[in-house]
Scaffold this active site. Structure first.
Site, short mmCIF file in Angstrom:
data_model
loop_
_atom_site.label_atom_id
_atom_site.label_comp_id
_atom_site.label_asym_id
_atom_site.label_seq_id
_atom_site.Cartn_x
_atom_site.Cartn_y
_atom_site.Cartn_z
N GLY A 1 -22.19 -23.36 64.24
CA GLY A 1 -21.81 -24.26 65.32
C GLY A 1 -21.05 -23.63 66.48
N ASP B 1 -16.85 -25.37 66.28
CA ASP B 1 -17.46 -26.27 67.26
C ASP B 1 -16.69 -27.57 67.40
OD1 ASP B 1 -18.22 -27.12 64.71
OD2 ASP B 1 -20.36 -27.25 65.14
N ASP C 1 -13.69 -32.80 63.09
CA ASP C 1 -14.09 -34.17 62.78
C ASP C 1 -13.18 -34.70 61.66
OD1 ASP C 1 -15.49 -36.54 62.53
OD2 ASP C 1 -17.19 -35.67 61.47
N LYS D 1 -12.58 -34.79 67.74
CA LYS D 1 -12.75 -36.24 67.68
C LYS D 1 -11.39 -36.88 67.45
CE LYS D 1 -17.46 -36.31 65.96
NZ LYS D 1 -18.41 -36.75 64.92
N PHE E 1 -21.28 -39.28 67.27
CA PHE E 1 -21.98 -38.06 66.89
C PHE E 1 -22.57 -37.37 68.12
CE2 PHE E 1 -25.09 -35.28 64.97
CZ PHE E 1 -24.35 -34.77 63.92
N VAL E 2 -22.15 -36.13 68.34
CA VAL E 2 -22.59 -35.40 69.54
C VAL E 2 -23.39 -34.16 69.16
CG1 VAL E 2 -20.75 -36.25 71.04
CG2 VAL E 2 -20.35 -34.20 69.65
N ASP F 1 -25.18 -29.31 66.28
CA ASP F 1 -26.53 -29.66 65.84
C ASP F 1 -26.61 -31.02 65.18
OD1 ASP F 1 -25.09 -28.80 63.41
OD2 ASP F 1 -27.05 -29.03 62.45
N ARG G 1 -28.94 -27.32 69.11
CA ARG G 1 -27.86 -26.37 69.38
C ARG G 1 -28.03 -25.71 70.75
NH1 ARG G 1 -24.94 -25.65 64.60
NH2 ARG G 1 -26.11 -25.56 62.68
P1 IMP Z 1 -15.38 -31.81 59.39
O1 IMP Z 1 -15.25 -30.98 58.16
O2 IMP Z 1 -15.68 -33.25 59.06
O3 IMP Z 1 -14.24 -31.68 60.37
O4 IMP Z 1 -16.71 -31.39 60.11
C1 IMP Z 1 -16.91 -30.13 60.54
C2 IMP Z 1 -18.36 -29.84 60.75
O5 IMP Z 1 -19.20 -31.01 60.76
C3 IMP Z 1 -18.52 -29.26 62.11
O6 IMP Z 1 -18.29 -27.88 62.11
C4 IMP Z 1 -19.92 -29.64 62.47
O7 IMP Z 1 -20.82 -28.69 61.97
C5 IMP Z 1 -20.15 -30.95 61.77
N1 IMP Z 1 -19.94 -32.11 62.68
C6 IMP Z 1 -18.93 -33.02 62.67
N2 IMP Z 1 -19.07 -33.91 63.65
C7 IMP Z 1 -20.19 -33.57 64.33
C8 IMP Z 1 -20.86 -34.10 65.49
O8 IMP Z 1 -20.48 -35.09 66.12
N3 IMP Z 1 -21.99 -33.44 65.86
C9 IMP Z 1 -22.47 -32.35 65.23
N4 IMP Z 1 -21.87 -31.80 64.16
C10 IMP Z 1 -20.74 -32.41 63.71
MG MG Z 2 -23.23 -28.59 61.89
#
Ligand code: IMP
Ligand code: MG
Length: 183
Positions: free
Chosen positions: A43, A99, A102, A130, A151-152, A158, A164
């Site tokens: 990402g 990237d 979340d 976010k 979701f972006v 991706d 990407r």
């Molecule tokens: P987390 O562990 O929930 O913080 O998510 C981290 C990973 O989820 C990021 O590195 C992304 O690969 C993916 N992700 C989370 N939200 C999004 C989104 O809105 N678009 C695309 N990928 C996301």
């Molecule tokens: Mg991803």
């Protein structure tokens, strides 16, 4: 590809202008310390390439590959480190590049894992954050853009490994996101 977006949040010139600012901030912070950047693949690939070329410091670059998503748009809570050997972080000032922040599960797992290897410091830089409650306590020290809980895709982000290479960041049309019953 861009027609799959419901709307564009940040176009390419906006992203690059913000990277100029982020790079200046990071350059100032690490002026007198040797910086080791760890880019989280896949990402952060495009983000890292554009950001690091704006940082005129003699830094080291390493990569880390993890998986926390299995195709959907929500986290499974499990983070798998895909490589056997982790980057060498002992005695170094580490800046993790990712990237998006979340749920925080991925970055918390990476930060915790790297911290056990005795770095001098660990900071986190994300392109997108976010604004929502995190599942794990983790915050970013440098943030490109704040967004709501949607979701972006694009500029490295991706959906099922696609989008990407979009030069902008935008919200994917709902009908492009497969429901759990689709195959
Ligand atoms: P987390 O562990 O929930 O913080 O998510 C981290 C990973 O989820 C990021 O590195 C992304 O690969 C993916 N992700 C989370 N939200 C999004 C989104 O809105 N678009 C695309 N990928 C996301
Ligand atoms: Mg991803």
């Amino acid at each position: 590809m861009q027609e799959d977006l419901e709307r564009v949040l940040f176009d390419e010139p906006t992203i690059l202008r913000r990277l100029d600012e982020l790079a200046a901030e990071i350059t100032g912070e690490y002026q007198n310390r040797e910086l080791t950047v760890i880019a989280v693949l896949n990402g952060s690939l495009i983000f890292a390439a554009d950001l690091l070329r704006r940082i005129p410091l003699s830094l080291k670059l390493d990569c880390l590959s993890v998986a926390s998503y299995h195709g959907g748009t929500t986290t499974t809570g499990e983070v798998i480190f895909k490589q056997v050997a982790l980057p060498d972080v002992a005695g170094r000032h580490i800046l993790i590049l990712d990237d998006i922040l979340d749920s925080g599960v991925t970055l918390a797992a990476i930060r915790d894992k790297l911290t056990t290897e005795r770095p001098l410091s660990v900071k986190i830089c994300v392109l997108v954050r976010k604004l929502k409650a995190r599942l794990r306590p983790v915050e970013a020290d440098y943030v490109g853009f704040n967004i709501g809980d949607e979701f972006v895709v694009g500029y490295g982000l991706d959906y099922m490994e696609r989008y990407r290479n979009l030069p902008c960041i935008g919200v994917l049309r709902k009908e492009k996101i497969a429901s759990p019953n689709d195959h």
